[in-house]
Scaffold this motif. Structure first.
Motif, short mmCIF file in Angstrom:
data_model
loop_
_atom_site.label_atom_id
_atom_site.label_comp_id
_atom_site.label_asym_id
_atom_site.label_seq_id
_atom_site.Cartn_x
_atom_site.Cartn_y
_atom_site.Cartn_z
N GLY A 176 -67.08 11.29 -29.47
CA GLY A 176 -67.12 12.30 -28.42
C GLY A 176 -67.52 11.80 -27.05
O GLY A 176 -67.64 12.59 -26.12
N PHE A 177 -67.75 10.48 -26.90
CA PHE A 177 -68.06 9.93 -25.59
C PHE A 177 -67.70 8.45 -25.58
O PHE A 177 -67.44 7.84 -26.63
CB PHE A 177 -69.54 10.13 -25.25
N ASN A 178 -67.67 7.87 -24.40
CA ASN A 178 -67.31 6.47 -24.24
C ASN A 178 -68.58 5.62 -24.28
O ASN A 178 -69.28 5.48 -23.28
CB ASN A 178 -66.58 6.27 -22.90
N ARG A 179 -68.88 5.07 -25.44
CA ARG A 179 -70.12 4.28 -25.60
C ARG A 179 -70.10 3.03 -24.72
O ARG A 179 -71.13 2.67 -24.13
CB ARG A 179 -70.29 3.88 -27.07
N SER A 180 -68.96 2.38 -24.60
CA SER A 180 -68.89 1.12 -23.84
C SER A 180 -69.22 1.33 -22.37
O SER A 180 -69.72 0.41 -21.71
CB SER A 180 -67.49 0.50 -23.97
N ALA A 181 -68.95 2.52 -21.84
CA ALA A 181 -69.19 2.80 -20.43
C ALA A 181 -70.50 3.55 -20.19
O ALA A 181 -70.79 3.95 -19.07
CB ALA A 181 -68.03 3.61 -19.86
N SER A 182 -71.30 3.72 -21.24
CA SER A 182 -72.54 4.49 -21.14
C SER A 182 -73.74 3.56 -21.18
O SER A 182 -73.71 2.51 -21.82
CB SER A 182 -72.64 5.49 -22.29
N SER A 183 -74.80 3.98 -20.54
CA SER A 183 -76.04 3.21 -20.61
C SER A 183 -76.70 3.41 -21.97
O SER A 183 -76.37 4.34 -22.72
CB SER A 183 -76.99 3.64 -19.50
N VAL A 184 -77.65 2.54 -22.29
CA VAL A 184 -78.32 2.58 -23.58
C VAL A 184 -79.06 3.91 -23.77
O VAL A 184 -78.93 4.56 -24.82
CB VAL A 184 -79.27 1.39 -23.71
N ALA A 185 -79.83 4.33 -22.78
CA ALA A 185 -80.62 5.55 -22.93
C ALA A 185 -79.72 6.78 -23.07
O ALA A 185 -79.95 7.64 -23.93
CB ALA A 185 -81.55 5.72 -21.73
N ALA A 186 -78.69 6.86 -22.24
CA ALA A 186 -77.78 8.00 -22.32
C ALA A 186 -77.08 8.03 -23.67
O ALA A 186 -76.90 9.10 -24.28
CB ALA A 186 -76.75 7.94 -21.19
N SER A 187 -76.69 6.85 -24.17
CA SER A 187 -76.02 6.77 -25.47
C SER A 187 -76.93 7.26 -26.58
O SER A 187 -76.51 8.01 -27.48
CB SER A 187 -75.59 5.34 -25.76
N LEU A 188 -78.19 6.83 -26.54
CA LEU A 188 -79.13 7.22 -27.59
C LEU A 188 -79.37 8.71 -27.59
O LEU A 188 -79.38 9.36 -28.65
CB LEU A 188 -80.44 6.46 -27.42
N VAL A 189 -79.59 9.30 -26.41
CA VAL A 189 -79.85 10.74 -26.34
C VAL A 189 -78.63 11.52 -26.81
O VAL A 189 -78.75 12.50 -27.56
CB VAL A 189 -80.26 11.14 -24.91
N PHE A 190 -77.43 11.09 -26.36
CA PHE A 190 -76.20 11.75 -26.79
C PHE A 190 -76.06 11.64 -28.30
O PHE A 190 -75.73 12.62 -28.99
CB PHE A 190 -75.02 11.06 -26.09
N ALA A 437 -86.03 9.31 -21.11
CA ALA A 437 -84.83 10.15 -21.05
C ALA A 437 -84.94 11.28 -22.05
O ALA A 437 -85.08 11.06 -23.25
CB ALA A 437 -83.60 9.30 -21.34
N VAL A 438 -84.88 12.51 -21.56
CA VAL A 438 -85.05 13.70 -22.40
C VAL A 438 -83.73 14.20 -22.95
O VAL A 438 -83.61 14.53 -24.14
CB VAL A 438 -85.75 14.83 -21.61
N ASN A 439 -82.71 14.26 -22.11
CA ASN A 439 -81.42 14.75 -22.58
C ASN A 439 -80.28 14.00 -21.88
O ASN A 439 -80.51 13.13 -21.04
CB ASN A 439 -81.29 16.27 -22.41
N ALA A 440 -79.07 14.32 -22.29
CA ALA A 440 -77.88 13.63 -21.78
C ALA A 440 -76.83 14.66 -21.39
O ALA A 440 -76.90 15.83 -21.77
CB ALA A 440 -77.32 12.66 -22.81
N ARG A 441 -75.83 14.20 -20.67
CA ARG A 441 -74.69 15.04 -20.29
C ARG A 441 -73.45 14.16 -20.37
O ARG A 441 -73.52 12.96 -20.54
CB ARG A 441 -74.89 15.61 -18.88
N GLY A 442 -72.29 14.80 -20.24
CA GLY A 442 -71.05 14.04 -20.24
C GLY A 442 -70.31 14.11 -21.55
O GLY A 442 -70.51 15.02 -22.36
N GLY A 443 -69.43 13.13 -21.78
CA GLY A 443 -68.59 13.12 -22.96
C GLY A 443 -67.33 13.95 -22.75
O GLY A 443 -67.12 14.55 -21.70
N GLY A 444 -66.47 13.96 -23.75
CA GLY A 444 -65.20 14.67 -23.64
C GLY A 444 -64.11 13.80 -23.07
O GLY A 444 -64.30 12.62 -22.82
#
Length: 446
Positions: A176-190, A437-444
């Motif tokens: 549901g999201f692009n892991r390669s283009a995401s930062s580590v923290a954002a990826s983990l929260v997502f 990092a508390v939460n994330a946004r994005g994906g799709g």
């Protein structure tokens, strides 16, 4: 100051030790699926060759499936070790691999650089290593004695490595999201958010179900997904053992596995709380329907973060810079790219021994990721105000900030020019701090 420094280092070490526990499934869950699948594959293999009179095939069946419970346990443990603790199937057979499988540092390093465990790479990784395992199994069928045993072992471990990624392909937090283009923290929260929520997926056969993520393999809501994960793994193990016993590849079996994998997904964004509130008030839909997993190109982005940092601000002609400590939050501006932050704390001006209440507000924009998302880079503009009645003190600064993302923990260094309001001079602003990092946004999709 010494106490502050000690606390900062303790927080850093805690963040490193807890960095990215981003399993698709836990070790025990991978082990369970792999072991069950191996037992079922051998049962099917024995049924197929029950009346076979070829002495070579009968002997290879014994080599493959005698002591099935023990071999199944080893296969399950290899499933759990693969990818998360070793980075190559050859390491199963080496002393270095044995060391790395127990190394906490190596485990954390692999967790920070793990985009192959996420869609669309998961299926591609399985195909790559499964194809290699089939080739090795066929080659093993053509040799004899202990050479055959060693060759089959290499094929089975190669496929155990492949099946780790096959199982990851069913994990809700790995899609549901692009892991390669995401930062580590954002990826983990997502990852953590969607592992808990679950995702509705559909395969190429048209079957639809809801799948969850790590530590949820056995929950009742995940029973259909669990059945499908075990079935896909069984077919994968069966394909390799069949290639060894029968001496040839079964392409139809491989296509059946490919068709059983999640292909489309219900892919709404993860929004920040403020964005979600505004979306709900506007009665906007929260789902865009089923989307092809391979087409999803939007990264996850950090949403709300809790932050604390110390700063020094002064011009080169000042004897002593203003120094202080701040704590605050940053969050996205709804539906826009820039982020805003605000903080409150205390500081002491360079020419005074009086500690003052200090406020800082500003905005920033992410500009780049490096080191596979472990390091993120931002540009910031902020206003720092030392509250006082007699004289306006503070600075306006434009800075560059580098962030090391150790799981949800953010370690930050900030530096840039500053205009000091009280003196009218140009100087510098330096900040060092931490965030969470508390939460994330994005994906799709695009």
């Amino acid at each position: 100051m010494r106490r502050t420094a000690a606390f900062a280092w303790a927080l850093f070490l805690w963040g490193w030790q807890s960095a990215l526990p981003a399993h698709a499934w836990t070790f025990r869950e991978h082990e369970e699926v792999g072991s069950l699948a191996f037992v079922q594959a051998c049962k099917e293999l024995r049924a197929r060759f029950v009346e076979d009179e070829d002495a070579g095939r009968v002997e290879r069946l014994r080599v493959a499936c005698d002591n099935v419970d023990v071999n199944a346990l080893l296969y399950g443990k290899a499933n759990g070790t693969a990818g998360d603790r070793i980075s190559d199937p050859e390491e199963f057979m080496s002393s270095m691999g044995g060391f790395r499988a127990t190394s906490r540092f190596h485990y954390l390093r692999l967790k920070l650089v793990n985009s192959t465990h996420f869609h669309p790479q998961t299926a591609r990784q399985w195909q790559k290593f499964h194809r290699n395992a089939i080739a090795k199994a066929i080659a093993a069928s053509k040799v004899q004695g202990v050479d055959q045993v060693a060759a089959l072992e290499a094929a089975v471990y190669e496929n155990a490595f492949a099946d780790h990624f096959l199982q990851d392909a069913f994990c809700s937090g790995h899609m549901g999201f692009n892991r390669s283009a995401s930062s580590v923290a954002a990826s983990l929260v997502f990852h953590d958010t969607w592992n808990e929520r679950g995702r509705v997926v559909r395969n190429r056969n048209g079957n639809s179900w809801k799948t969850y993520g790590d530590s949820r393999l056995r929950i009742s809501e995940n029973s259909e997904a669990r059945r499908r994960i075990i079935e896909a793994t069984r077919k994968s193990v069966f394909g390799v053992l069949l290639a060894f016993v029968g001496g040839e590849r079964d392409p139809d079996n491989e296509v059946q596995i490919w068709r059983s994998l999640p292909f489309t997904i219900e892919a709404p964004e993860v929004r920040s709380p403020l964005e979600q509130l505004l979306a709900d008030l506007a009665d906007r839909p929260t789902s865009t329907g089923l989307e092809p997993l391979a087409a999803i190109n939007q990264p996850a982005r950090k949403g709300l973060s809790l932050e604390a940092w110390s700063f020094a601000a002064g011009s080169r002609v000042d004897d002593r810079p203003a120094m202080g400590v701040l704590a605050g939050v940053s969050n996205p501006v709804p539906f826009l790219a820039p982020m805003v932050y605000g903080a409150v704390g205390a500081s002491r001006a360079g020419d005074s021994d009086l500690t003052r209440l200090t406020l800082e507000v500003g905005g920033f924009r992410p500009v780049a990721l490096t080191l596979d998302g472990i390091m993120s880079h931002d540009v910031l503009v902020g206003v720092n105000w030392q509250v006082g009645l007699q004289k306006l003190r503070g600075s306006v600064h434009a800075t560059y900030r580098a962030t090391f993302e150790l799981g949800r923990t953010l370690v930050r260094l900030q530096i840039g020019p500053a205009y000091h309001i009280d003196t009218g001079r140009i100087g510098a602003y330096l900040g060092v701090g931490f965030g969470y990092a508390v939460n994330a946004r994005g994906g799709g999709s695009i």
